[in-house]
Write an enzyme that holds these catalytic residues in place. Structure first.
Site, PDB file in Angstrom:
ATOM      1  N   GLY A   1       5.469  -9.878  -5.909  1.00 30.61           N
ATOM      2  CA  GLY A   1       5.682 -11.312  -6.070  1.00 30.61           C
ATOM      3  C   GLY A   1       5.740 -12.024  -4.729  1.00 30.61           C
ATOM      4  O   GLY A   1       5.169 -13.098  -4.557  1.00 30.61           O
TER       5      GLY A   1
ATOM      6  N   ASP B   1      19.181  -5.868  -9.452  1.00 30.53           N
ATOM      7  CA  ASP B   1      20.413  -6.408 -10.037  1.00 30.53           C
ATOM      8  C   ASP B   1      20.777  -5.600 -11.286  1.00 30.53           C
ATOM      9  O   ASP B   1      19.902  -5.298 -12.090  1.00 30.53           O
ATOM     10  CB  ASP B   1      20.212  -7.871 -10.484  1.00 30.53           C
ATOM     11  CG  ASP B   1      19.636  -8.719  -9.367  1.00 30.53           C
ATOM     12  OD1 ASP B   1      20.328  -8.897  -8.358  1.00 30.53           O
ATOM     13  OD2 ASP B   1      18.488  -9.161  -9.506  1.00 30.53           O
TER      14      ASP B   1
ATOM     15  N   ARG C   1      17.317  -2.339  -1.053  1.00 28.00           N
ATOM     16  CA  ARG C   1      16.096  -2.781  -1.740  1.00 28.00           C
ATOM     17  C   ARG C   1      14.862  -2.286  -0.998  1.00 28.00           C
ATOM     18  O   ARG C   1      13.902  -1.820  -1.588  1.00 28.00           O
ATOM     19  CB  ARG C   1      16.075  -4.310  -1.848  1.00 28.00           C
ATOM     20  CG  ARG C   1      16.970  -4.832  -2.939  1.00 28.00           C
ATOM     21  CD  ARG C   1      16.471  -6.159  -3.462  1.00 28.00           C
ATOM     22  NE  ARG C   1      16.395  -7.140  -2.408  1.00 28.00           N
ATOM     23  CZ  ARG C   1      17.356  -7.991  -2.098  1.00 28.00           C
ATOM     24  NH1 ARG C   1      18.470  -7.991  -2.766  1.00 28.00           N
ATOM     25  NH2 ARG C   1      17.215  -8.847  -1.114  1.00 28.00           N
TER      26      ARG C   1
ATOM     27  N   ARG D   1       1.462  -4.325 -10.411  1.00 27.16           N
ATOM     28  CA  ARG D   1       2.526  -5.176  -9.884  1.00 27.16           C
ATOM     29  C   ARG D   1       3.645  -4.293  -9.365  1.00 27.16           C
ATOM     30  O   ARG D   1       4.044  -3.314 -10.019  1.00 27.16           O
ATOM     31  CB  ARG D   1       3.031  -6.095 -11.003  1.00 27.16           C
ATOM     32  CG  ARG D   1       4.414  -6.646 -10.766  1.00 27.16           C
ATOM     33  CD  ARG D   1       4.767  -7.796 -11.690  1.00 27.16           C
ATOM     34  NE  ARG D   1       6.213  -7.929 -11.850  1.00 27.16           N
ATOM     35  CZ  ARG D   1       7.047  -8.392 -10.910  1.00 27.16           C
ATOM     36  NH1 ARG D   1       6.587  -8.734  -9.723  1.00 27.16           N
ATOM     37  NH2 ARG D   1       8.339  -8.483 -11.155  1.00 27.16           N
TER      38      ARG D   1
ATOM     39  N   MET E   1       9.851 -11.211 -14.449  1.00 24.93           N
ATOM     40  CA  MET E   1       9.311 -12.527 -14.784  1.00 24.93           C
ATOM     41  C   MET E   1       7.781 -12.635 -14.795  1.00 24.93           C
ATOM     42  O   MET E   1       7.254 -13.744 -14.800  1.00 24.93           O
ATOM     43  CB  MET E   1       9.878 -13.581 -13.807  1.00 24.93           C
ATOM     44  CG  MET E   1      11.387 -13.672 -13.855  1.00 24.93           C
ATOM     45  SD  MET E   1      12.070 -14.949 -12.782  1.00 24.93           S
ATOM     46  CE  MET E   1      11.576 -16.413 -13.656  1.00 24.93           C
TER      47      MET E   1
ATOM     48  N   ARG F   1       6.207  -9.489   1.284  1.00 26.40           N
ATOM     49  CA  ARG F   1       6.151  -8.075   0.879  1.00 26.40           C
ATOM     50  C   ARG F   1       4.706  -7.568   0.942  1.00 26.40           C
ATOM     51  O   ARG F   1       4.459  -6.413   1.278  1.00 26.40           O
ATOM     52  CB  ARG F   1       6.659  -7.899  -0.550  1.00 26.40           C
ATOM     53  CG  ARG F   1       8.120  -8.005  -0.695  1.00 26.40           C
ATOM     54  CD  ARG F   1       8.781  -6.693  -0.318  1.00 26.40           C
ATOM     55  NE  ARG F   1      10.181  -6.753  -0.693  1.00 26.40           N
ATOM     56  CZ  ARG F   1      11.106  -5.936  -0.254  1.00 26.40           C
ATOM     57  NH1 ARG F   1      10.796  -4.976   0.591  1.00 26.40           N
ATOM     58  NH2 ARG F   1      12.351  -6.052  -0.636  1.00 26.40           N
TER      59      ARG F   1
ATOM     60  N   SER G   1      10.739  -6.464  -8.458  1.00 27.66           N
ATOM     61  CA  SER G   1      12.142  -6.132  -8.697  1.00 27.66           C
ATOM     62  C   SER G   1      12.528  -6.626 -10.087  1.00 27.66           C
ATOM     63  O   SER G   1      11.803  -7.409 -10.715  1.00 27.66           O
ATOM     64  CB  SER G   1      13.029  -6.785  -7.634  1.00 27.66           C
ATOM     65  OG  SER G   1      12.859  -8.180  -7.687  1.00 27.66           O
TER      66      SER G   1
ATOM     67  N   ARG H   1      -1.765 -21.389   0.663  1.00 26.33           N
ATOM     68  CA  ARG H   1      -0.389 -21.584   0.178  1.00 26.33           C
ATOM     69  C   ARG H   1       0.577 -20.524   0.705  1.00 26.33           C
ATOM     70  O   ARG H   1       1.607 -20.260   0.091  1.00 26.33           O
ATOM     71  CB  ARG H   1      -0.328 -21.579  -1.354  1.00 26.33           C
ATOM     72  CG  ARG H   1      -0.943 -22.808  -1.957  1.00 26.33           C
ATOM     73  CD  ARG H   1      -0.986 -22.729  -3.470  1.00 26.33           C
ATOM     74  NE  ARG H   1      -1.615 -23.922  -3.982  1.00 26.33           N
ATOM     75  CZ  ARG H   1      -0.966 -24.877  -4.644  1.00 26.33           C
ATOM     76  NH1 ARG H   1       0.295 -24.762  -4.904  1.00 26.33           N
ATOM     77  NH2 ARG H   1      -1.601 -25.953  -5.056  1.00 26.33           N
TER      78      ARG H   1
HETATM   79  N1  ADE Z   1      14.229  -9.896 -10.977  1.00 24.60           N
HETATM   80  C1  ADE Z   1      15.295  -9.357 -10.379  1.00 24.60           C
HETATM   81  N2  ADE Z   1      16.414  -9.686 -10.999  1.00 24.60           N
HETATM   82  C2  ADE Z   1      16.047 -10.474 -12.033  1.00 24.60           C
HETATM   83  C3  ADE Z   1      16.750 -11.147 -13.040  1.00 24.60           C
HETATM   84  N3  ADE Z   1      18.065 -11.095 -13.103  1.00 24.60           N
HETATM   85  N4  ADE Z   1      16.070 -11.887 -13.926  1.00 24.60           N
HETATM   86  C4  ADE Z   1      14.750 -11.961 -13.841  1.00 24.60           C
HETATM   87  N5  ADE Z   1      14.029 -11.344 -12.917  1.00 24.60           N
HETATM   88  C5  ADE Z   1      14.671 -10.605 -12.023  1.00 24.60           C
END
Ligand code: ADE
Length: 235
Positions: free
Chosen positions: A20, A205, A218, A87, A181, A24, A90, A43
């Site tokens: 993303g 997370d 990470r 992809r 996402m 990176r 995280s 961009r």
């Molecule tokens: N990527 C890393 N942590 C996330 C989260 N809490 N929600 C959506 N995408 C994430």
């Protein structure tokens, strides 16, 4: 160049890793590829091409969320002839048995995005899934490198911040391992245009225990995930 990528024809490899974060992409190119050169700064969504174990590989930032990832996925495949996309990103884990820094390969992606309802006139709940051969290659690569990797479904969310009591618990009840996402759009667009796609994620997370990986932590797991992804993308 395409609308959002400033590469000339032939500058992008058929095999692409897609983080993303564009920085990176730069870090992956500088750390893992030989002879990497930057083909796009449009961009600041950087893209690089080099070689990995003698095979041409590109790394292209996708941005965050499905609208952005859809643009890069669509143009890579349709404007530059990319046929294999992995992809590397995280995620937030939503089941207790998944810890910080764990690596997950997404076998499929549920979503609250409206993109596929729009695509199918609201008549079909399309199930975006990984390319099986690519997934198998990633599993083999992780095993060969001694990197534990969970394989399971993820949820591709439109919003990072949600206020909906019990929502992640309900997803976890149905076997969903983690939230990210982009994957529902990646898998759908790849399927539509006959490309192969896979998502590999590291847990940044833990959304049950509310733990968050430090930047150093990470980075380290990110390296392991990228090695697995590179092995798979050249397979
Ligand atoms: N990527 C890393 N942590 C996330 C989260 N809490 N929600 C959506 N995408 C994430």
């Amino acid at each position: 160049m395409s609308t959002h990528i400033g590469a000339k024809p032939g500058e992008i490899a058929e095999r692409v890793l897609m983080p993303g974060d564009p920085l990176r992409a730069k870090w992956i190119a500088e750390t893992f590829l030989e002879g990497a050169t930057c083909y796009s700064t449009v961009r600041n969504m950087f893209g690089f091409t080099g070689t990995y174990q003698g095979v041409r590989v590109s790394v292209q930032g996708s941005g965050m969320g499905m609208p952005s990832a859809s643009i890069y996925t669509h143009e890579l495949i349709n404007e530059y002839g990319v046929n294999t996309l992995i992809r590397v990103g995280s995620c937030g884990a939503i089941t207790e048995d998944i810890g910080l820094r764990d690596v997950i390969a997404a076998i499929g992606a549920s979503t609250d995005s409206n993109m596929n309802r729009f695509r199918f006139d609201g008549l079909v709940d399309y199930a975006p899934v990984a390319d099986f051969a690519l997934l198998r290659s990633a599993v083999d690569a992780a095993e060969a490198r001694g990197i534990p990797m969970r394989v399971g479904p993820v949820f591709a969310a439109d919003a990072f911040y949600i206020e909906k009591e019990g929502f992640y618990d309900r997803l976890a009840d149905y076997g969903v391992l983690a939230v990210e996402m982009e994957t529902a759009a990646l898998y759908t667009i790849a399927a539509r245009y006959r490309a192969r796609a896979l998502t590999i994620l590291t847990v940044s997370d833990q959304l049950r225990t509310l733990q968050h990986a430090s930047a150093d932590e990470r980075q380290q797991t990110f390296s392991q995930m990228v090695e697995v992804a590179l092995d798979a993308v050249i397979s």
